[in-house]
Design a protein around this motif. Structure first.
Motif, mmCIF file in Angstrom:
data_model
loop_
_atom_site.group_PDB
_atom_site.id
_atom_site.type_symbol
_atom_site.label_atom_id
_atom_site.label_comp_id
_atom_site.label_asym_id
_atom_site.label_seq_id
_atom_site.Cartn_x
_atom_site.Cartn_y
_atom_site.Cartn_z
ATOM 1 N N LEU A 123 -4.403 12.569 -5.818
ATOM 2 C CA LEU A 123 -4.117 11.480 -6.739
ATOM 3 C C LEU A 123 -5.302 11.328 -7.676
ATOM 4 C CD1 LEU A 123 -2.009 9.196 -7.306
ATOM 5 C CD2 LEU A 123 -3.422 7.724 -5.868
ATOM 6 N N ILE A 124 -5.069 11.451 -8.972
ATOM 7 C CA ILE A 124 -6.179 11.413 -9.928
ATOM 8 C C ILE A 124 -6.225 10.128 -10.733
ATOM 9 C CG2 ILE A 124 -6.328 13.914 -10.117
ATOM 10 C CD1 ILE A 124 -4.720 13.782 -12.683
ATOM 11 N N ARG A 148 0.862 -1.185 0.000
ATOM 12 C CA ARG A 148 0.000 0.000 0.000
ATOM 13 C C ARG A 148 0.891 1.227 0.000
ATOM 14 N NH1 ARG A 148 -5.283 0.862 0.894
ATOM 15 N NH2 ARG A 148 -5.997 2.848 1.773
ATOM 16 N N ILE A 149 0.654 2.127 -0.936
ATOM 17 C CA ILE A 149 1.470 3.325 -1.103
ATOM 18 C C ILE A 149 0.581 4.542 -0.865
ATOM 19 C CG2 ILE A 149 2.931 4.652 -2.677
ATOM 20 C CD1 ILE A 149 3.319 1.983 -4.244
ATOM 21 N N THR A 150 0.989 5.375 0.059
ATOM 22 C CA THR A 150 0.230 6.591 0.373
ATOM 23 C C THR A 150 1.109 7.795 0.083
ATOM 24 O OG1 THR A 150 -0.986 5.446 2.113
ATOM 25 C CG2 THR A 150 -1.034 7.851 2.145
ATOM 26 N N LEU A 151 0.573 8.703 -0.735
ATOM 27 C CA LEU A 151 1.300 9.905 -1.127
ATOM 28 C C LEU A 151 0.607 11.129 -0.534
ATOM 29 C CD1 LEU A 151 1.802 9.135 -4.922
ATOM 30 C CD2 LEU A 151 3.461 8.791 -3.114
ATOM 31 N N PRO A 152 1.224 11.811 0.414
ATOM 32 C CA PRO A 152 0.626 13.053 0.910
ATOM 33 C C PRO A 152 0.730 14.141 -0.160
ATOM 34 C CG PRO A 152 2.806 12.752 1.833
ATOM 35 C CD PRO A 152 2.507 11.508 1.053
ATOM 36 N N GLY A 153 -0.022 15.191 0.017
ATOM 37 C CA GLY A 153 0.095 16.313 -0.908
ATOM 38 C C GLY A 153 -1.005 16.328 -1.943
ATOM 39 N N ALA A 154 -0.656 16.656 -3.177
ATOM 40 C CA ALA A 154 -1.640 16.877 -4.243
ATOM 41 C C ALA A 154 -2.518 15.652 -4.464
ATOM 42 C CB ALA A 154 -0.912 17.231 -5.535
ATOM 43 N N VAL A 211 -6.045 0.912 -10.518
ATOM 44 C CA VAL A 211 -5.649 0.178 -9.334
ATOM 45 C C VAL A 211 -6.533 0.616 -8.171
ATOM 46 C CG1 VAL A 211 -3.752 -0.157 -7.693
ATOM 47 C CG2 VAL A 211 -3.283 -0.064 -10.141
ATOM 48 N N GLU A 212 -6.808 -0.324 -7.265
ATOM 49 C CA GLU A 212 -7.619 0.017 -6.093
ATOM 50 C C GLU A 212 -6.984 1.181 -5.335
ATOM 51 O OE1 GLU A 212 -8.456 -1.766 -1.676
ATOM 52 O OE2 GLU A 212 -8.284 -3.208 -3.325
ATOM 53 N N ARG A 213 -7.774 2.212 -5.074
ATOM 54 C CA ARG A 213 -7.245 3.348 -4.327
ATOM 55 C C ARG A 213 -8.339 3.989 -3.502
ATOM 56 N NH1 ARG A 213 -7.898 8.333 -7.416
ATOM 57 N NH2 ARG A 213 -8.745 7.896 -9.494
ATOM 58 N N ALA A 214 -7.890 4.632 -2.452
ATOM 59 C CA ALA A 214 -8.775 5.396 -1.580
ATOM 60 C C ALA A 214 -8.058 6.688 -1.250
ATOM 61 C CB ALA A 214 -9.090 4.618 -0.306
ATOM 62 N N ALA A 215 -8.625 7.774 -1.714
ATOM 63 C CA ALA A 215 -7.990 9.083 -1.554
ATOM 64 C C ALA A 215 -6.590 9.004 -2.167
ATOM 65 C CB ALA A 215 -7.965 9.513 -0.094
ATOM 66 N N ASN A 216 -5.565 9.273 -1.387
ATOM 67 C CA ASN A 216 -4.199 9.276 -1.928
ATOM 68 C C ASN A 216 -3.436 7.997 -1.635
ATOM 69 O OD1 ASN A 216 -4.634 11.862 -2.882
ATOM 70 N ND2 ASN A 216 -2.617 12.588 -2.237
ATOM 71 N N SER A 217 -4.145 6.914 -1.349
ATOM 72 C CA SER A 217 -3.517 5.614 -1.113
ATOM 73 C C SER A 217 -3.894 4.643 -2.225
ATOM 74 C CB SER A 217 -3.958 5.042 0.238
ATOM 75 O OG SER A 217 -3.451 5.809 1.295
ATOM 76 N N VAL A 218 -2.915 3.870 -2.684
ATOM 77 C CA VAL A 218 -3.167 2.848 -3.703
ATOM 78 C C VAL A 218 -2.691 1.504 -3.160
ATOM 79 C CG1 VAL A 218 -2.959 4.472 -5.605
ATOM 80 C CG2 VAL A 218 -0.961 3.205 -4.861
ATOM 81 N N THR A 219 -3.366 0.450 -3.582
ATOM 82 C CA THR A 219 -2.988 -0.911 -3.208
ATOM 83 C C THR A 219 -2.595 -1.661 -4.464
ATOM 84 O OG1 THR A 219 -4.491 -0.915 -1.322
ATOM 85 C CG2 THR A 219 -3.754 -3.057 -2.146
ATOM 86 N N ILE A 220 -1.350 -2.116 -4.522
ATOM 87 C CA ILE A 220 -0.893 -2.909 -5.664
ATOM 88 C C ILE A 220 -0.738 -4.352 -5.211
ATOM 89 C CG2 ILE A 220 0.276 -0.951 -6.727
ATOM 90 C CD1 ILE A 220 2.930 -2.036 -5.687
ATOM 91 N N ASP A 221 -1.076 -5.280 -6.116
ATOM 92 C CA ASP A 221 -0.956 -6.701 -5.798
ATOM 93 C C ASP A 221 -1.139 -7.519 -7.063
ATOM 94 O OD1 ASP A 221 -3.785 -6.971 -6.219
ATOM 95 O OD2 ASP A 221 -4.140 -6.339 -4.153
ATOM 96 N N GLY A 222 -1.320 -8.832 -6.896
ATOM 97 C CA GLY A 222 -1.359 -9.747 -8.017
ATOM 98 C C GLY A 222 -2.571 -9.632 -8.907
ATOM 99 N N ARG A 223 -3.578 -8.889 -8.503
ATOM 100 C CA ARG A 223 -4.762 -8.749 -9.354
ATOM 101 C C ARG A 223 -4.442 -8.057 -10.677
ATOM 102 N NH1 ARG A 223 -8.562 -5.540 -5.381
ATOM 103 N NH2 ARG A 223 -6.491 -4.780 -4.710
#
Length: 996
Positions: free
Chosen positions: A906-907, A898-904, A923-935
């Motif tokens: 994420l579009i 799970r990668i979370t980027l503060p700031g601007a 990719v599955e994301r919520a606000a500025n967090s994305v989840t990468i995996d085997g899907r």
């Protein structure tokens, strides 16, 4: 159906538009979906697209004799595509005849739609003449030489054999809907110039609509893995050809000037490389084979440029060109014109793509009686191909050195008709090596020379020649026997009976005797052995200096390298390094991984090396950095962490971030590439060296950008080890470290360096005759960044942190941030991202694509790799043994994080296909967090977010690889980079930073 075919059988019922997949464990198959098939999901098209798979043994008619030697004797049948029933071992349609007996087989298949269809044939691939015919049309020759895909050896290694198998692309002919017929034939060929034989086999045929983006790998069928995948499901690499889509975000070719050489030759400037116009340059590259056709050369060059590769090393050049040939008309000896033309075309293609070349001229240089070497000495040399090998002996025999130059000079004098330049004058020829992996200190031939024989073959002539040279050297150094004995010690102490300036037969030392604390045989002889080491080093250095002078006289203005070989015992290693400084750049080779006991050049079932560099900084491949000389550029021209080592994805980032970044290395050519595409890498022919894999080239979009744009700052020296020249010739290891370890000793000229210092700052060695302050060794304050209790070393730049207790490296530079290592279960707060990792081992890199710091970047590339292995590969429970090689395809473990980027805001967050093109899915994301995996069956992703209010890229030093030149020749304005001036090239003022 061709008339006269025998052996008719009914196979039509077994043709399926969507056949079941085989050759991969069911547990892995269920979630599989080819990356390429997922890339462009056009439902209306794929409901009609043909995907036909035919087993080779299911011919409708055949004259193949199914010879047992091609079907069972010593073969690994699991490499073949299984037929029915599903549990049966692999089989194919095989033929072998000791005579000119052709064979052919026909297959009927039906298509649902008319139009272009791609035909793939998996068949025997060694010295085979094959043809095919469609629907009774004319025969078409099958090109089995230019671009065979995924060549595998079917026999049990290491025996030599001829039973290989490859995939061949038969093109994309227009085919009608409904019934079709494909006939494949074998024609006799003279095997190795001997008897006529007809041999080969057909394993499988794949026929699919040309609109489908698919390429074969192993026995994986085009319809495999249509089901959704889960987060932890491993996925296959589908090695499709790169369409070079402009939408790719991993294309770095715009970082390379084209053609190569626009700024003049690359030259040494102190410890760095620069163009003739003063611009800095870093060389990030691969060893590569010459493409087998013009089309392949062009694709290779375009492929390499896309990966940010700006240097290709050809090794060895003589193997590509052969020995000098006698011209029957003139009697002159010259290079083979056909082979030379092939090199000319290859060089031209690379140059046009903005790629420089490095030539490794010899490995080894081979001579024949025509070279004029004295017959009695020629007889002592070991056989090598069509002549004799000069390896080792060339370092002290002037006649052999002259023979090397007699071969090299006409090549450098040759005018490449495609570039219009002599090679000696072409700035795209960046680096020339005198020869590869050869040193006067190497165990061969120094050990047998000391003994006087080599496996029963006398070496008395060469031994006597070396002893005479040593006597002459001693005569120039000492005025009398009394001076000699005063320097060495009395007879029975430091000298031996018979030691005299007039004795041309004084015993010499083998490399095995050169231990760190003096000669193995008699420690009191350290001074005697030290003189012998000095004699060898000066002899070799004179040879390298002479060759460099010859190159300069011929007009070559590029970079010279002596050889890339750490050789000899510990007492001679510094002397060997000093002799290498007679050329411009220090070069080394280093490998890690492979089998623990078998030869490292072949993947072998059994105990394997599962070491990780992350356990100890400055070890393994990175230990080569301790060979860096203070005022010379440094490169690794061969390196690889070899399969089946499971952690091989760690080393390329470590070389880029610690080697090129922190240590300031200048050039690298990974070993080795042979493809114009990303491929699986192993098992192949069970050779463990491949750049064409996700672990290496798959990370270059991030790593080459980091190198060329200098994302990681170079450190001030952490250990500047300066030694008086006399100290390295005392017959002992002057650094008191057989390996990069040991403590600090501030005595004159002595600086042993703990391996962990590699992670703090630059390490260098210098040889001088100064006794003042500038001649003393210097060090930084290691304790400032090294927490020994916690097992953590932080770089002096503040950008790199190595936790060797937990085996995790974190990178916190403005434009590259990363987590590398055994990070599973941890959360890592980087300056501009929080990364939570589930997968046990990862190389997870965030790269800004727009020259801004990641905290402000609107486009961020995520490169996320874990382990990989062939389908069906089996390891022991503790991972220490490879029990089964497995088969293609290469299966990749997905990174779950799970990668979370503060700031601007994420579009967008999209997976990338094999070629760096964003897929049409999020990719599955919520606000500025994305989840990468085997899907997502991907190892690269693109994150886009709102651009910052200020669009000014990061300012800093000029880039090391300059921007492309427009077709009109005007130069684009260089984009600034973020390297602070204080971390740029280091000169004498850095001494003030050191502890007194």
């Amino acid at each position: 159906m061709t008339a006269g075919l025998a052996g008719t059988r009914s196979g039509t019922a077994r043709r399926r538009a969507l056949g079941r997949s085989r050759g991969i464990p069911v547990a892995l198959l269920l979630p599989l979906l080819s990356i390429a098939a997922a890339a462009r999901p056009v439902a209306s098209q794929q409901t009609r697209a043909d995907r036909v798979w035919i087993e080779g043994e299911d011919a409708d008619a055949s004259t193949f004799n199914q010879h047992g030697w091609y079907r069972r004797d010593g073969l690994r049948l699991t490499q073949l595509s299984p037929g029915e029933p599903e549990a049966a071992p692999g089989d194919w349609l095989a033929h072998f005849s000791n005579g000119p007996t052709p064979a052919e087989a026909s297959y009927r298949f039906a298509l649902s739609e008319a139009g272009p269809h791609r035909l793939w044939l998996r068949a025997s691939s060694y010295q085979v003449d094959m043809w095919y015919r469609l629907n009774g049309g004319p025969r078409q020759a099958i090109d089995t030489d230019s671009d065979p895909r995924e060549t595998l050896r079917l026999n049990e290694p290491p025996a030599i054999d001829m039973r290989f198998i490859s995939w061949f692309d038969l093109g994309a002919p227009d085919l009608p809907a409904g019934p079709n017929t494909l006939t494949v034939g074998l024609e006799p060929r003279r095997l190795n110039g001997g008897d006529m034989v007809t041999h080969g086999g057909i394993d499988a045929i794949a026929i699919l609509s040309a609109s489908l983006d698919w390429a074969p790998t192993g026995a994986l069928r085009p319809d495999a893995g249509q089901q959704p995948a889960g987060p932890a499901d491993w996925f296959p690499l589908i090695p499709t050809d790169d369409p070079f889509d402009p939408a790719s975000v991993t294309d770095l070719s715009d970082l390379l000037e084209s053609p190569a050489g626009l700024r003049g030759p690359i030259q040494r400037d102190g410890q760095s490389l620069r163009f003739a116009d003063g611009s800095p340059v870093k060389l990030w590259g691969v060893n590569a084979e010459i493409g087998r056709s013009d089309a392949l050369m062009q694709r290779q060059a375009r492929h390499y440029a896309k990966q940010g590769i700006n240097l290709v090393r050809l090794h060895p050049v003589q193997a590509s060109l052969g020995l000098l040939q006698r011209d029957p008309s003139s009697g002159d000896r010259q290079l083979d014109s056909v082979r030379l033309d092939r090199l000319d075309r290859w060089f031209h293609q690379l140059k046009q793509a903005g790629i420089y070349m490095q030539w490794s001229l010899f490995y080894p240089h081979r001579i024949t009686p025509e070279d004029g070497y004295p017959a009695e000495l020629y007889a002592e040399l070991p056989d090598s191909g069509p002549g004799k090998s000069s390896a080792g002996f060339v370092n002290f025999m002037p006649e052999l050195q002259a023979a090397e130059w007699a071969w090299a000079r006409p090549l450098l004098d040759h005018v490449n008709p495609y570039t219009g330049l002599r090679y000696a004058d072409d700035p795209a020829l960046a680096v020339i090596e005198v020869h590869n992996e050869d040193s006067i200190f190497w165990h061969y031939p120094l050990n047998p020379l000391a003994a006087g024989s080599d496996e029963g073959r006398s070496l008395t002539g060469h031994r006597a020649a070396l002893q005479r040279l040593w006597m002459a050297w001693l005569q120039a150094r000492y005025a009398s026997d009394a001076q000699l004995l005063a320097a060495w010690g009395p007879v029975g102490g430091g000298s031996r009976p018979g030691d005299s300036l007039s004795n041309p037969a004084m015993p010499i030392y083998g490399a095995w005797e050169m231990e760190g604390d003096g000669p193995w045989s008699h420690k009191a002889e350290a001074a005697r052995m030290g003189d012998f080491i000095r004699f060898l080093a000066e002899t070799q250095a004179a040879y390298f200096a002479t060759r460099t002078a010859q190159l300069r006289e011929l007009g070559f203005r590029g970079v010279t390298v002596s050889t890339a070989w750490q050789a000899g015992g510990p007492a001679a290693r510094l002397a060997n390094l000093w002799s290498d400084s007679a050329a411009d750049m220090i070069d080394r080779h280093s490998y890690l991984g492979g089998h623990e006991t078998a030869p490292f050049w072949r993947i072998t079932e059994g105990p394997i090396d599962v070491a990780s560099h992350l356990s100890a900084p400055g070890t393994g491949i990175l230990a080569s950095g301790f060979e860096q000389i203070e005022d010379r550029p440094f490169m690794l021209s061969e390196w690889s962490q070899q399969p089946p080592n499971p952690w091989k994805a760690e080393i390329a980032p470590l070389v880029a971030f610690y080697g090129f970044g922190l240590q300031g290395w200048d050039a690298s050519t990974h070993f080795s590439s042979a493809l114009p595409r990303i491929g699986g890498g192993w098992p192949g022919d069970l050779t463990p060296w491949s750049s064409d894999t996700p672990a290496y080239i798959g990370q270059f979009a991030a790593l080459a950008r980091s190198v060329h744009e200098q994302h990681i700052g170079q450190a001030v020296p952490a250990a500047a080890r300066r030694l008086a020249l006399d100290d390295i010739f005392r017959g002992i290891d002057a650094l008191e470290q057989d390996t990069p370890s040991g403590g600090w000793d501030a005595g004159p000229g002595n600086l042993a360096t703990p391996r962990e210092v590699f992670a703090i700052g630059r390490i260098s060695t210098h040889f001088n005759t100064r006794s003042d302050d500038l001649g003393r060794s210097r060090r930084s304050d290691w304790d400032a960044g090294w927490n020994r209790a916690a097992g953590v070393v932080s770089s002096s730049t503040g950008e790199l942190r190595w936790d060797y207790d937990k085996r995790v490296v974190t990178v916190s530079a403005p434009r590259t941030q990363a987590v590398i290592g055994f990070a599973g279960g941890g959360s890592y707060d980087l300056p501009d991202a929080r990364i939570e990792v589930t997968t046990p081992f990862v190389s997870l890199i965030l790269t800004a694509l727009d020259q801004r710091p990641i905290g402000e970047s609107a486009e961020i590339l995520v490169t996320a790799l874990a382990r990989d292995q062939p389908s069906g590969a089996r390891f022991s429970a503790d991972g220490s043994r490879l029990e089964n090689f497995g088969n293609p395809p290469l299966m990749q473990e997905p990174v779950q994080a799970r990668i979370t980027l503060p700031g601007a805001r994420l579009i967008s967050a999209r997976p990338l296909d094999l070629h760096g093109v964003p897929l049409d899915r999020e990719v599955e994301r919520a606000a500025n967090s994305v989840t990468i995996d085997g899907r997502y069956r991907a190892w690269r992703y693109l994150l886009r977010r709102d651009p910052p209010a200020s669009s000014t890229p990061t300012a800093g030093a000029e880039p090391s690889v300059t921007p492309a030149v427009s077709p009109t020749g005007s130069r684009a304005t260089p984009a600034p980079t973020g390297l602070p001036p204080a971390l740029g090239p280091i000169h004498l003022p850095w001494l003030a930073r050191f502890a007194p």
